[in-house]
Design an enzyme around this catalytic site. Structure first.
Site, mmCIF file in Angstrom:
data_model
loop_
_atom_site.group_PDB
_atom_site.id
_atom_site.type_symbol
_atom_site.label_atom_id
_atom_site.label_comp_id
_atom_site.label_asym_id
_atom_site.label_seq_id
_atom_site.Cartn_x
_atom_site.Cartn_y
_atom_site.Cartn_z
ATOM 1 C CG ASP A 1 -3.065 2.781 -1.982
ATOM 2 O OD1 ASP A 1 -3.821 3.055 -1.303
ATOM 3 O OD2 ASP A 1 -2.685 2.883 -3.358
ATOM 4 C CD GLU B 1 -10.015 6.665 -2.155
ATOM 5 O OE1 GLU B 1 -10.467 6.435 -3.250
ATOM 6 O OE2 GLU B 1 -9.697 5.697 -1.511
ATOM 7 C CG HIS C 1 -6.217 3.896 -8.925
ATOM 8 N ND1 HIS C 1 -6.032 5.059 -7.977
ATOM 9 C CD2 HIS C 1 -7.040 3.005 -8.020
ATOM 10 C CE1 HIS C 1 -6.525 4.619 -6.837
ATOM 11 N NE2 HIS C 1 -7.148 3.636 -6.812
ATOM 12 C CG ASP C 2 -10.282 4.272 -8.166
ATOM 13 O OD1 ASP C 2 -10.076 3.241 -8.605
ATOM 14 O OD2 ASP C 2 -10.307 4.675 -6.871
#
Length: 559
Positions: free
Chosen positions: A98, A256, A329-330
């Protein structure tokens, strides 16, 4: 269509804090990931996307980085990371990291220096502005609630933070700062990692006028969308990053990118753009948002989901590449949000996986998705750990007067903590995640939903995912075939074809709790058909008219 390893891969996202704890402190760690590499190898995935493991004070669970070239103490050491990289590569599994470079932690040495004085050499690494009549420089709201500006008395100025106040935004207008970021990226790539997932990368360029944003009737702060998403220099910065760093390695990149359309996305991922390989867009997971964002939780129609996913399939079909996901994860758990996690838990989890993995693009599996892990409904707001959830409760209930029960229902359905409960490895205490007390509560259904049970059950969701991944490796049409939606207005049926050369893939998925009928359109011609995968036993191979059971999915290969 140019063939690339990252187009043919299946990627597995690990959120380290909740994956596997090796030392009993209740927090997942790198050694825990190493322990489970054989499990991931058995699943068949090609790439691990590792959510942040860098040094961090953990205001936003690692997305607030205080040192890009060190490992968070709770997760282990750099030596542990090097072993993980080596062990993964030995199994043929790549690792992407990330990259969080829209902001740092306020405890990063760059920021502690930056705020010390107006003429410090690091001052311009961040975005500082004078207030106006004792108020922030403009009315922008943070993505996590409250103002996007924080006052600092040391220099009597405000700094911008589009997320937590402990996540000050970096100033990408500063060339020295950009070069520091590129040097850090090269350091990781030279270590041997295989690419980056780039956190909110389309927010790095801000409108330098910093105007006020629009305020709707349910909001206190101005909308930042027009001024920070897909900003004026974002493509200039990414082309420079590609030229200086990315183009020099055989890696994959996924950005993203909230608030992008397919035409925006082509500017990031088009074949001749020299920026990124693919992006994450969020249009399909933002279904049901209202004036209170996701906390409005208005539900969705299947036709709406089909429309959005198909628009993206077609929008990037000729130029660019899609990333395919329902979970991360969101996001809440896909089987709870789009499926039926009660009566048809197993069937709907398999159907959703089929729908997604047969599309054109690179599929992402979020940890536990392959087990059909579900949302959790904690009784008390105090049981939640997610900063976004806690801030939203404080603002919507405490300030705006939203009914607490209504807010808890929205949290049960949409909180990011739904994805962050520990992975359910077995039916022992704390689901085999830890021998200590987990940092966040385990979902109580771990006794029935866990990896130990599913690995040995040939009809499990886990083994269904193994089949999907294996099929992708065997059939080029699944990776590279053209997409066409069928029955676009049907409210329960999601059916489409994928076509490559003389092969057609027919994908039929039911979103209904009742039986529905699929009829093959007359323009789909074939000589032979074979059933590649289904989530129910199928005896009748007639595809002209198919009676679909609740949440049934079938994939046929037509030749």
């Amino acid at each position: 269509m140019e063939q690339k390893w990252w187009k043919e891969s299946v990627i597995y996202q690990i959120y380290p804090r909740s994956f596997k704890d090796s030392n009993g402190d209740g927090i997942g760690d790198i050694k825990g990931i190493i322990e489970k590499l054989d499990y991931l190898n058995m699943l068949g995935i090609n790439v691990i996307w590792l959510s942040p493991v860098y040094k961090s004070p953990n205001d936003d669970n690692g997305y607030d980085i205080s040192d890009y070239q060190d490992i968070m103490d709770e997760f282990g050491t750099m030596e542990d990371f090097d072993i993980l990289l080596q062990e993964a590569h030995q199994r043929g599994i790549k690792i992407i990291m990330d990259l969080v470079v829209n902001h740092t932690s306020d405890e990063h040495k760059w920021f502690t220096q930056s705020k010390s004085s107006v003429d410090n050499e690091y001052r311009d690494y961040y975005i500082w502005k004078k207030g106006i009549d004792g108020q922030p420089p403009n009315n922008w709201g943070s993505c996590f609630g409250g103002s996007a500006w924080e006052y600092d008395s040391t220099t009597d100025m405000y700094y911008l933070h589009l997320f937590s106040k402990k996540q000050p935004d970096l100033n990408w207008e500063n060339k020295v700062l950009r070069n520091k970021v590129y040097d850090m990226m090269k350091w990781w790539l030279d270590k041997g990692i295989d690419g980056f997932r780039m956190d909110v990368i389309n927010m790095i360029s801000k409108d330098q006028r910093y105007p006020d944003g629009y305020v709707n009737e349910k909001a206190v702060y101005g909308d930042i969308t027009p001024f920070v998403f897909n900003g004026p220099k974002v493509h200039e910065f990414l082309k420079e990053m590609n030229r200086e760093v990315l183009s020099k390695y055989d890696i994959m990149t996924v950005g993203e990118t909230p608030a992008v359309s397919p035409s925006d996305a082509v500017n990031y991922v088009g074949n001749d753009r020299n920026e990124l390989n693919m992006v994450f867009q969020f249009e399909h997971v933002d279904i049901g948002n209202g004036l209170e964002g996701k906390w409005s939780n208005l539900g969705y129609k299947v036709s709406e989901l089909k429309d959005i996913l198909s628009k993206w399939q077609l929008g990037l079909q000729d130029d660019g590449w899609n990333s395919l996901f329902l979970d991360n994860h969101d996001q809440p758990r896909a089987v709870s949000r789009y499926g039926n996690d009660k009566e048809y838990w197993c069937e709907s989890a398999k159907m959703l996986a089929t729908m997604l993995h047969m599309m054109r693009g690179t599929p992402y599996i979020y940890q536990g998705e392959e087990l059909g892990m579900t949302n959790v409904a904690f009784d008390h707001i105090e049981d939640y750990k997610d900063i976004e959830t806690l801030n939203a409760y404080k603002e919507l209930v405490g300030i705006r007067g939203k009914d607490p029960e209504e807010m808890m229902k929205a949290i049960h359905d949409r909180s990011r903590d739904n994805a962050r409960t520990p992975v359910q490895w077995d039916d022992s205490e704390y689901a085999g995640f830890t021998t200590g007390t987990p940092w966040i509560k385990v979902n109580p259904n771990y006794a029935s939903i866990n990896a130990k049970v599913q690995i040995h059950d040939k009809d499990s969701i886990f083994n269904y995912y193994r089949k999907l991944i294996k099929l992708r490796k065997e059939h080029k049409v699944i990776v590279y075939g053209d997409y066409q939606l069928l029955y676009e207005d049907h409210e329960s049926l999601f059916a489409y074809t994928r076509t490559l050369d003389n092969e057609t893939l027919l994908v039929i998925c039911s979103f209904d709790t009742n039986q529905i009928t699929f009829e093959l359109p007359e323009n789909i011609l074939y000589n032979t058909n074979s059933l590649l995968i289904s989530n129910y036993p199928v005896e009748d191979m007639n595809i002209v008219k198919v009676e679909l059971r609740p949440y049934e999915a079938r994939v046929y290969l037509l030749q």
